[in-house]
Design a protein around this motif. Structure first.
Motif, short mmCIF file in Angstrom:
data_model
loop_
_atom_site.label_atom_id
_atom_site.label_comp_id
_atom_site.label_asym_id
_atom_site.label_seq_id
_atom_site.Cartn_x
_atom_site.Cartn_y
_atom_site.Cartn_z
N LEU A 128 1.64 3.65 6.98
CA LEU A 128 1.20 2.68 5.81
C LEU A 128 -0.22 3.03 5.50
O LEU A 128 -0.67 2.61 4.44
CB LEU A 128 1.57 1.20 6.44
N TRP A 176 3.65 -1.87 0.67
CA TRP A 176 2.33 -2.27 0.37
C TRP A 176 2.08 -3.17 -0.82
O TRP A 176 2.20 -2.67 -1.70
CB TRP A 176 1.21 -1.21 0.46
N GLY A 184 -1.89 2.50 1.47
CA GLY A 184 -2.95 1.50 1.48
C GLY A 184 -4.03 2.31 0.93
O GLY A 184 -4.62 1.75 -0.24
N VAL A 187 0.78 -7.93 3.94
CA VAL A 187 -0.48 -7.06 4.44
C VAL A 187 -1.68 -7.87 4.42
O VAL A 187 -2.23 -8.50 3.61
CB VAL A 187 -0.99 -5.90 3.80
#
Length: 311
Positions: free
Chosen positions: A150, A105, A154, A118
């Motif tokens: 993910l 990330w 995040g 991203v």
């Protein structure tokens, strides 16, 4: 004699079980450690090709084909096979990326102009900021779609205090290896079990955000309709909502071309209420399940069709 032989076999299996678990754990640790030495993009490409080749020869491939054919009766067999190949490709890429969770990330909220793997839109950012800054708890659901580990990365990377429900592997040593990776920056991890609802309720009382997968079959779950077929869903989310009313949102991270991802938060999913105004468990889980179905219809090759969602 037959009974004695059966008992001896059972004892042998029980005695060998720790050795089998140790072997699985060692293999898991070895694979994760080895994978980290290689470029994550190249490794994801390789794992995608390998799982496409091996997966098409496994029993789960037949399960996936049967599920897809029933869910999309309007699609041709060629379309079904194309989607199924994508399912195996996504699973392989997910496995490769898991070893690099601690740095995959790379979105910088202070410098959104920088190149990143991203992306997320203005509305998702607005909803996220609201969840993070309102001082209230929330229930967040996700599914085995895209890169489903993910969202937790995040959330924590951008300051959302989360308690995440997860299922432990059967092997204790594999569990420890995987947990070490997940624990890098994934919030509070709560293993599924009898005390999980209590721990999640406590997290909500402490104004944390409880996150859980909601797309697996549960034998004792509530009946919902998914792709036109009856199945059973885990009612935990709706039951927690009965105890502590708070916003409910869905989150997904979709795989994009060029080894990129898009993170999306849904609008608030309003709970269904009964005539007395109380949270309707079945109706609320149907509302959540319908959101997940909509996601999958958009990206059918990124959902895990390989398990028996219908029984």
């Amino acid at each position: 004699m037959h009974k004695q032989l059966a008992r001896a076999k059972a004892r042998l299996r029980e005695a060998a079980k720790p050795l089998g678990e140790a072997a699985v754990g060692a293999a898991t640790i070895g694979m994760l450690r080895t994978t980290r030495y290689f470029d994550p993009v190249k490794t994801a490409n390789l794992f995608g090709r390998v799982t496409r080749f091996i997966g098409r020869r496994l029993r789960e491939d037949r399960v996936g084909r049967e599920n897809l054919t029933a869910a999309f009766p309007e699609k041709s067999q060629e379309e079904i096979e194309t989607i199924l190949a994508g399912v195996w490709d996504n699973l392989g890429r997910f496995g490769a990326e898991f070893a690099h969770l601690d740095h995959i990330w790379d979105y910088d909220v202070d410098h959104p102009e920088k190149d990143s793997r991203v992306e997320f839109g203005a509305r998702t950012k607005q909803l996220f900021d609201q969840l993070r800054d309102d001082g209230k708890p929330a229930l967040i659901f996700t599914s085995h779609l895209g890169s489903w580990e993910l969202p937790a990365l995040g959330a924590v990377a951008h300051g959302l205090d989360c308690a995440i429900l997860y299922r432990r592997p059967n092997s204790e040593s594999a569990d420890r290896a995987i947990e070490r990776i997940r624990a890098v920056n994934m919030g509070t991890l709560i293993p599924a079990g009898r005390d999980a609802p209590l721990k999640l309720a406590e997290a909500l009382k402490n104004n944390q955000h409880a996150v859980m997968l909601v797309d697996q079959y549960l034998t004792n779950g509530v009946e919902v309709t998914f792709f036109g077929r009856k199945t059973r869903a885990n009612p935990m989310l709706a039951r927690l909502l009965r105890q502590i009313e708070c916003p409910v949102h869905g989150v997904r991270v979709i795989r994009l071309p060029g080894h990129r991802f898009r993170a999306e938060l849904s609008e608030e999913v309003k709970p269904v209420r009964d005539a007395a105004g109380q949270i309707d468990i079945q109706g609320t889980m149907q509302a959540v399940t319908s959101v997940v179905e909509g996601w999958i219809r958009e990206y059918p090759d990124q959902w895990l069709w390989l398990h028996r969602r219908w029984r």
